[in-house]
Design a protein around this motif. Structure first.
Motif, short mmCIF file in Angstrom:
data_model
loop_
_atom_site.label_atom_id
_atom_site.label_comp_id
_atom_site.label_asym_id
_atom_site.label_seq_id
_atom_site.Cartn_x
_atom_site.Cartn_y
_atom_site.Cartn_z
N LEU A 23 -0.11 -16.00 -15.77
CA LEU A 23 -0.24 -15.28 -14.51
C LEU A 23 -0.31 -16.21 -13.31
N ALA A 24 0.59 -15.94 -12.36
CA ALA A 24 0.52 -16.57 -11.04
C ALA A 24 0.36 -15.45 -10.02
N VAL A 25 -0.32 -15.77 -8.93
CA VAL A 25 -0.46 -14.83 -7.82
C VAL A 25 0.15 -15.45 -6.58
N SER A 26 0.45 -14.59 -5.61
CA SER A 26 1.14 -15.06 -4.42
C SER A 26 0.87 -14.15 -3.25
N PRO A 27 0.93 -14.72 -2.04
CA PRO A 27 1.02 -13.86 -0.87
C PRO A 27 2.34 -13.10 -0.92
N LYS A 85 8.82 -12.72 -15.95
CA LYS A 85 9.39 -11.51 -16.57
C LYS A 85 8.84 -10.23 -15.97
N VAL A 86 7.66 -10.33 -15.33
CA VAL A 86 6.96 -9.15 -14.82
C VAL A 86 6.57 -9.39 -13.36
N LEU A 87 6.82 -8.39 -12.51
CA LEU A 87 6.43 -8.43 -11.10
C LEU A 87 5.41 -7.32 -10.88
N VAL A 88 4.23 -7.70 -10.38
CA VAL A 88 3.17 -6.73 -10.08
C VAL A 88 2.95 -6.73 -8.57
N ASN A 89 3.11 -5.57 -7.98
CA ASN A 89 2.93 -5.40 -6.53
C ASN A 89 1.60 -4.69 -6.29
N ASN A 90 0.63 -5.41 -5.73
CA ASN A 90 -0.67 -4.83 -5.40
C ASN A 90 -0.80 -4.47 -3.93
N ARG A 91 0.29 -4.57 -3.19
CA ARG A 91 0.24 -4.30 -1.75
C ARG A 91 0.64 -2.85 -1.47
N PRO A 92 -0.27 -2.06 -0.88
CA PRO A 92 0.06 -0.67 -0.57
C PRO A 92 1.21 -0.57 0.44
N ASP A 93 2.03 0.45 0.26
CA ASP A 93 3.16 0.65 1.16
C ASP A 93 2.74 0.85 2.61
N ASP A 94 1.53 1.37 2.84
CA ASP A 94 1.12 1.60 4.23
C ASP A 94 0.78 0.30 4.97
N GLU A 95 0.86 -0.83 4.28
CA GLU A 95 0.67 -2.14 4.91
C GLU A 95 1.97 -2.85 5.25
N ARG A 126 -0.99 -9.12 0.13
CA ARG A 126 -0.81 -9.79 1.43
C ARG A 126 -1.08 -11.28 1.33
N SER A 127 -2.18 -11.64 0.69
CA SER A 127 -2.55 -13.06 0.60
C SER A 127 -2.64 -13.58 -0.83
N GLY A 128 -2.69 -12.70 -1.79
CA GLY A 128 -2.92 -13.07 -3.19
C GLY A 128 -4.36 -12.84 -3.61
N ASN A 129 -5.25 -12.59 -2.66
CA ASN A 129 -6.66 -12.43 -2.96
C ASN A 129 -6.93 -11.17 -3.79
N ARG A 130 -6.35 -10.05 -3.42
CA ARG A 130 -6.61 -8.83 -4.18
C ARG A 130 -6.10 -8.95 -5.61
N CYS A 131 -4.97 -9.61 -5.80
CA CYS A 131 -4.46 -9.85 -7.16
C CYS A 131 -5.46 -10.69 -7.94
#
Length: 142
Positions: free
Chosen positions: A10-14, A30-40, A94-99
């Motif tokens: 696992l790597a995280v990123s802004p 192989k896997v992309l996880v998007n934790n950023r809500p669309d309203d941002e 946004r920054s990788g922190n929430r991930c």
């Protein structure tokens, strides 16, 4: 891109852009996880656009929006499932922190809380404020 490795899988990123996704796939993700809500974000990087970019690059995609301060058991569980379903995994917000917070909470009870916090700090994220939550989750699992 500013990729920060939390563990071998696992790597995280802004925020990443759709044009970054092919390079991530070429790098072995192989896997992309998007934790950023669309309203941002705008429509040029919303979850539909990022899902298409992942599909075009041959990656699986998980949209798990994490609104600040709104951690739920389902969000933690879904993140853990996404990360453990295959890999390597790149997760972004946004920054990788929430991930990083979600990763930390999935590790509760598996790894000592102090080690989780140290790993996050080594990647540039100060999650010391959630150490009591990590410890509480660990004690419920144990």
């Amino acid at each position: 891109m500013d990729l920060r490795q939390l563990n071998p899988n696992l790597a995280v990123s802004p925020q990443i852009m759709p044009e970054d996704v092919p390079a991530l796939a070429e790098a072995g993700f192989k896997v992309l996880v998007n934790n950023r809500p669309d309203d941002e974000v705008g429509p040029d990087i919303d979850h539909d656009v990022m899902a298409q970019a992942a599909a075009d690059a041959g990656m699986s995609y998980h949209y798990l929006p994490f609104h600040p301060g709104q951690i739920t058991p389902d969000l933690i569980s879904d993140f853990g499932t996404a990360v453990e379903a295959g890999g390597p995994v790149i997760a972004y917000c946004r920054s990788g922190n929430r991930c990083t917070v979600l990763w930390a909470l999935t590790q509760a009870g598996r790894v000592p809380a102090s080690e989780i916090v140290e790993t996050a700090a080594g990647a540039g994220y100060d999650i010391s404020g959630i150490q009591p939550l990590i410890e509480s989750l660990a004690s419920r699992k144990g």
